[in-house]
Scaffold this active site. Structure first.
Site, PDB file in Angstrom:
ATOM      1  N   HIS A 181      18.701  97.434  -7.717  1.00  0.00           N
ATOM      2  CA  HIS A 181      19.793  98.122  -8.422  1.00  0.00           C
ATOM      3  C   HIS A 181      19.733  97.866  -9.921  1.00  0.00           C
ATOM      4  O   HIS A 181      19.250  96.826 -10.363  1.00  0.00           O
ATOM      5  CB  HIS A 181      21.155  97.689  -7.869  1.00  0.00           C
ATOM      6  N   ASP A 193      22.625  98.401 -11.930  1.00  0.00           N
ATOM      7  CA  ASP A 193      23.939  98.055 -12.478  1.00  0.00           C
ATOM      8  C   ASP A 193      24.076  96.537 -12.521  1.00  0.00           C
ATOM      9  O   ASP A 193      23.305  95.815 -11.877  1.00  0.00           O
ATOM     10  CB  ASP A 193      25.074  98.680 -11.651  1.00  0.00           C
ATOM     11  N   ASP A 251      19.511  89.546 -12.096  1.00  0.00           N
ATOM     12  CA  ASP A 251      20.184  90.389 -11.087  1.00  0.00           C
ATOM     13  C   ASP A 251      20.569  91.721 -11.699  1.00  0.00           C
ATOM     14  O   ASP A 251      21.647  91.833 -12.271  1.00  0.00           O
ATOM     15  CB  ASP A 251      21.397  89.640 -10.556  1.00  0.00           C
ATOM     16  N   GLU A 275      25.528  98.807  -6.898  1.00  0.00           N
ATOM     17  CA  GLU A 275      25.408  97.692  -5.946  1.00  0.00           C
ATOM     18  C   GLU A 275      26.513  96.662  -6.130  1.00  0.00           C
ATOM     19  O   GLU A 275      27.063  96.143  -5.162  1.00  0.00           O
ATOM     20  CB  GLU A 275      24.036  97.022  -6.099  1.00  0.00           C
ATOM     21  N   GLU A 276      26.826  96.364  -7.380  1.00  0.00           N
ATOM     22  CA  GLU A 276      27.767  95.266  -7.644  1.00  0.00           C
ATOM     23  C   GLU A 276      29.201  95.603  -7.243  1.00  0.00           C
ATOM     24  O   GLU A 276      30.068  94.743  -7.232  1.00  0.00           O
ATOM     25  CB  GLU A 276      27.715  94.872  -9.131  1.00  0.00           C
ATOM     26  N   ASP A 321      16.042  91.748  -4.717  1.00  0.00           N
ATOM     27  CA  ASP A 321      17.317  91.386  -5.338  1.00  0.00           C
ATOM     28  C   ASP A 321      17.776  90.073  -4.720  1.00  0.00           C
ATOM     29  O   ASP A 321      18.823  90.018  -4.095  1.00  0.00           O
ATOM     30  CB  ASP A 321      18.330  92.525  -5.057  1.00  0.00           C
ATOM     31  N   HIS A 351      25.817  85.998 -11.082  1.00  0.00           N
ATOM     32  CA  HIS A 351      27.117  86.615 -11.349  1.00  0.00           C
ATOM     33  C   HIS A 351      27.941  85.808 -12.346  1.00  0.00           C
ATOM     34  O   HIS A 351      29.083  86.136 -12.618  1.00  0.00           O
ATOM     35  CB  HIS A 351      27.918  86.813 -10.050  1.00  0.00           C
TER      36      HIS A 351
HETATM   37 ZN   LIG Z   1      21.825  92.031  -7.248  1.00  0.00          ZN
END
Ligand SMILES: [Zn+2]
Ligand SMILES: *[C@@H]1O[C@H](CO)[C@@H](O)[C@H](O)[C@H]1NC(C)=O
Ligand SMILES: *[C@@H]1O[C@H](CO)[C@@H](O)[C@H](O)[C@H]1NC(C)=O
Length: 488
Positions: free
Chosen positions: A117, A119, A150, A182-183, A211, A460
């Protein structure tokens, strides 16, 4: 102390330098390090935060930039439009398109499809970042910035691997399935996989998710993930909140019932007390035990990271098995109870306890749901409270476990050996990876998670990074994987 640790981790990463210095493919990658880093800088600068409606155009732009680079590499690209998202009542946002790309279509070669992904999670300097989150900053061998690990860094490593391998002749057909939501829950993605089953995915033999992090500085290949059965346990007492001065001692309190029930779910060692819950857990095999023995997992790091001295289990093997291949139960919170600061003498009328069970193969959510409901109903009946109790399972996400004898796993292990001169850690995720299970269920194909993130990349969190080592050697890993896969 931290400084010392840092030196140790530097040393350990250098221990895995390429054993094949004259490999022209690897040399090509080393020679292009500067370009690769620059492209990561350019891509991280695009603030493709999918959670922020004001940045949705940046996510869409990011998909376009990715498409342009794939075209530049002579890939074929289709952008699958997903329409609009009802962001909040009356506010619609465009969903970023999903990239369906393809390099090579030789029917004599296997086809591998990579998922990732573009995003990212939100990031602001004020959140506690030491650098500007959308400006890649190189420091001590690491590249800091939102998305470096990520998942922009990992997708770029893959694209750079494709670019490099193509110079020497593409050994397998490569497809890409790259999304931009995705997030925030991959809006529309599951339906798209179903829609494309008999077209884009029809000739795909293997699916690789790019990922995911390693467990240590040693490369890891992920072959399983736990599921999640999330429960609401509601106890309903009075019609409205009451005052403990007026009603304490005269009513059966909903909160007391709830706390009692929650207390019967697991013992102090984390053992789940619900009858039958362990019945469907796969037994540990001898072969499996061997995989755990070689894993690099430092208990002192874990202590430092968490500030916890005594864990539920004593050894690396037991801790990891209970993180990955045994179920666990967590009580998350109580809705409706007083939780502010200070003192409030309330008797809450209705409270909802929230807990979840991370379940593992072959546990079925429907069976877990029944076991949990039956148990709590029995406990509640025995307590003889006149209040009302209700158990609801609000999430029932399946666990996932791959067959490690599939060719793509063997190819990935060979590639790790070739690039890093070590045996790969065979690892699992303690959390849930719904997309892996979905790919497997809908397409019936072998799924593998081969990421290149480090264990401390903070994907994150603040100060997300990828190390230059992982970024560049990870590019070699993907390149080598494509070559190895051709020999099966
Ligand atoms: Zn990810
Ligand atoms: C396969 O790829 C070649 C070269 O890119 C292209 O000319 C051809 O149309 C493709 N065939 C199919 C079935 O996609
Ligand atoms: C696992 O994969 C191998 C290789 O494809 C196959 O021979 C074997 O039957 C599979 N095992 C299971 C349990 O499906």
């Amino acid at each position: 102390m931290l400084f010392l640790l840092y030196i140790v981790s530097l040393l350990s990463s250098h221990a895995f330098l390429s054993p094949v210095p004259n490999n022209p493919l690897f040399k090509h990658i080393d020679d292009h390090t500067h370009d690769y880093k620059q492209r990561l800088k350019d891509w991280v600068a695009i603030e493709s935060d999918s959670s922020d409606p004001s940045k949705r155009d940046q996510v869409v732009h990011m998909m376009q930039v990715t498409k342009d680079y794939i075209l530049q590499l002579d890939g074929k690209v289709e952008m699958a439009e997903l329409g609009e998202q009802e962001y909040s009542p009356g506010i619609k946002l465009p969903l970023p398109p999903v990239i369906l790309a393809e390099f090579g279509n030789d029917t004599n070669k296997p086809t591998v499809c990579f998922y990732g992904h573009m995003d990212v999670q939100p990031a602001k300097k004020d959140d506690g970042w030491q650098t500007e989150p959308y400006t890649v900053t190189e420091k001590d061998g690491n590249l800091y910035g939102r998305g470096t690990s990520d998942d922009k860094g990992q997708i770029l490593a893959l694209l750079h691997a494709v670019e490099s391998v193509k110079k020497f002749g593409l050994p397998v057909n490569v497809k890409l399935f790259i999304e931009g939501m995705e997030e925030v829950g991959s809006h529309g993605l599951e339906q798209l996989v179903e829609q494309k089953k008999n077209t884009f995915f029809s000739n795909v033999d293997y699916i690789v998710v790019t990922d995911t992090p390693w467990l240590s500085t040693k490369p890891g290949i992920t072959y399983g993930a736990r599921g999640n059965c999330y429960f609401f346990l509601e106890v309903d007492g009075a019609r409205r909140d009451l005052h403990s001065g007026g009603f304490g001692g005269t009513v059966h309190e909903a909160m007391s019932d709830l706390v009692y029930l929650l207390g019967t779910l697991a013992d102090v060692k984390g053992k789940i007390l619900i009858p039958g819950i362990y019945d469907d857990v796969l037994p540990v095999t001898e072969e499996e035990k061997k995989l755990y023995k070689d894993l690099v997992f430092d208990l002192e790091d874990l202590e430092r990271d968490t500030g916890i001295k005594t864990f539920l289990h004593d050894t690396k093997e037991e801790l990891l098995m209970h993180r990955w291949r045994f179920p666990s139960l967590t009580i998350h919170g109580i809705e409706g109870g007083f939780s502010g600061s200070g003192t409030k003498t309330v008797i809450p009328a209705k409270v909802i306890g929230k807990f979840s069970i991370r379940q593992v193969p072959k546990m079925k959510p429907s069976v877990v749901e029944k076991q949990v409901s039956d148990y709590l109903e029995k406990q509640f009946a025995e307590r003889k409270s006149p209040n009302k109790m209700k158990v609801t399972m609000v999430i029932g996400a399946q666990p996932w476990l791959a067959n490690m004898s599939e060719p793509q796993y063997l190819a990935a292990r060979n590639a790790v050996k070739k690039v890093f001169n070590v045996d790969a850690d065979m690892i699992r995720a303690g959390g849930t990876i719904p997309i892996a299970k979905h790919f497997e269920d809908v397409l019936g194909k072998s799924v593998m998670l081969l990421g290149i993130g480090g264990p401390d990349d903070a994907p994150h969190g603040q100060n997300e990074k990828i190390s230059m080592h992982n970024f560049i050697e990870g590019t070699k890993l993907y390149a080598s994987f494509l070559q190895e896969l051709a020999s099966f």
